[in-house]
Scaffold this motif. Sequence first.
Motif, short mmCIF file in Angstrom:
data_model
loop_
_atom_site.label_atom_id
_atom_site.label_comp_id
_atom_site.label_asym_id
_atom_site.label_seq_id
_atom_site.Cartn_x
_atom_site.Cartn_y
_atom_site.Cartn_z
N ARG A 106 -54.97 3.79 -11.40
CA ARG A 106 -55.47 3.51 -12.75
C ARG A 106 -56.91 3.04 -12.66
O ARG A 106 -57.24 2.16 -11.88
CB ARG A 106 -54.63 2.45 -13.44
N ILE A 107 -57.76 3.64 -13.50
CA ILE A 107 -59.17 3.27 -13.57
C ILE A 107 -59.41 2.39 -14.79
O ILE A 107 -60.08 1.37 -14.69
CB ILE A 107 -60.07 4.54 -13.67
N LYS A 108 -58.88 2.81 -15.93
CA LYS A 108 -58.99 2.06 -17.18
C LYS A 108 -57.59 1.92 -17.76
O LYS A 108 -56.73 2.77 -17.53
CB LYS A 108 -59.85 2.80 -18.21
N ASP A 109 -57.37 0.86 -18.52
CA ASP A 109 -56.05 0.60 -19.09
C ASP A 109 -55.97 1.09 -20.54
O ASP A 109 -56.57 0.51 -21.42
CB ASP A 109 -55.73 -0.89 -19.03
N HIS A 110 -55.25 2.18 -20.73
CA HIS A 110 -55.06 2.71 -22.09
C HIS A 110 -54.01 1.92 -22.86
O HIS A 110 -53.94 2.02 -24.09
CB HIS A 110 -54.68 4.19 -22.04
N LEU A 111 -53.22 1.13 -22.16
CA LEU A 111 -52.15 0.37 -22.82
C LEU A 111 -52.67 -0.80 -23.64
O LEU A 111 -51.93 -1.39 -24.42
CB LEU A 111 -51.12 -0.10 -21.79
N THR A 112 -53.95 -1.14 -23.47
CA THR A 112 -54.53 -2.22 -24.27
C THR A 112 -54.96 -1.71 -25.65
O THR A 112 -55.25 -2.50 -26.53
CB THR A 112 -55.75 -2.84 -23.57
N LEU A 113 -54.98 -0.38 -25.81
CA LEU A 113 -55.32 0.18 -27.12
C LEU A 113 -54.18 -0.06 -28.10
O LEU A 113 -53.01 -0.13 -27.68
CB LEU A 113 -55.55 1.70 -27.00
N PRO A 114 -54.47 -0.15 -29.38
CA PRO A 114 -53.38 -0.23 -30.37
C PRO A 114 -52.48 1.00 -30.23
O PRO A 114 -52.93 2.08 -29.83
CB PRO A 114 -54.12 -0.23 -31.71
N GLU A 115 -51.21 0.83 -30.56
CA GLU A 115 -50.22 1.90 -30.35
C GLU A 115 -50.62 3.22 -30.99
O GLU A 115 -50.47 4.29 -30.39
CB GLU A 115 -48.85 1.45 -30.87
N GLU A 116 -51.14 3.18 -32.19
CA GLU A 116 -51.54 4.42 -32.87
C GLU A 116 -52.66 5.12 -32.10
O GLU A 116 -52.65 6.34 -31.96
CB GLU A 116 -51.98 4.12 -34.30
N GLU A 117 -53.60 4.34 -31.58
CA GLU A 117 -54.69 4.93 -30.79
C GLU A 117 -54.17 5.50 -29.47
O GLU A 117 -54.67 6.53 -29.00
CB GLU A 117 -55.78 3.89 -30.52
N GLN A 118 -53.17 4.86 -28.87
CA GLN A 118 -52.55 5.39 -27.65
C GLN A 118 -51.93 6.75 -27.93
O GLN A 118 -52.10 7.69 -27.14
CB GLN A 118 -51.46 4.45 -27.14
#
Length: 119
Positions: A87-99
């Motif tokens: 993992r390079i960047k964490d996409h799980l920190t985005l709001p659920e809709e943005e994920q």
Amino acid sequence: MTTEKTLSEQWEILTQKLVKDFSLPMRLDIDRVLYLIGIQELGKPHEVFSKEDKVNLIHIATCCVLAPFGYYFFEYKDKEGWPFYRRIKDHLTLPEEEQHTLLKQAILSYFRNIEYLSP
């Protein structure tokens, strides 16, 4: 004059094509599409998978489709052919809709790159 299709329209085109091409009896959500990508990336389409393996296939697919977006980096395949990503960047920190939006965009890009969908 051509107009660019919305993300929802593109997603519907993809899922309908997958259902038709693979004779799938169900409507496809993000996890089911990721599962199909995971099987493709593992290269073992006829294998029967455990529940744990199915979760791992979805994870592999998530990493694979998000790698071009800079979220993961492919490191290696183990002796059984399972790919591993860092993992390079964490996409799980985005709001659920943005994920969900990010994943749909990444999945559509994946299918365009393998020439399953037109650009």
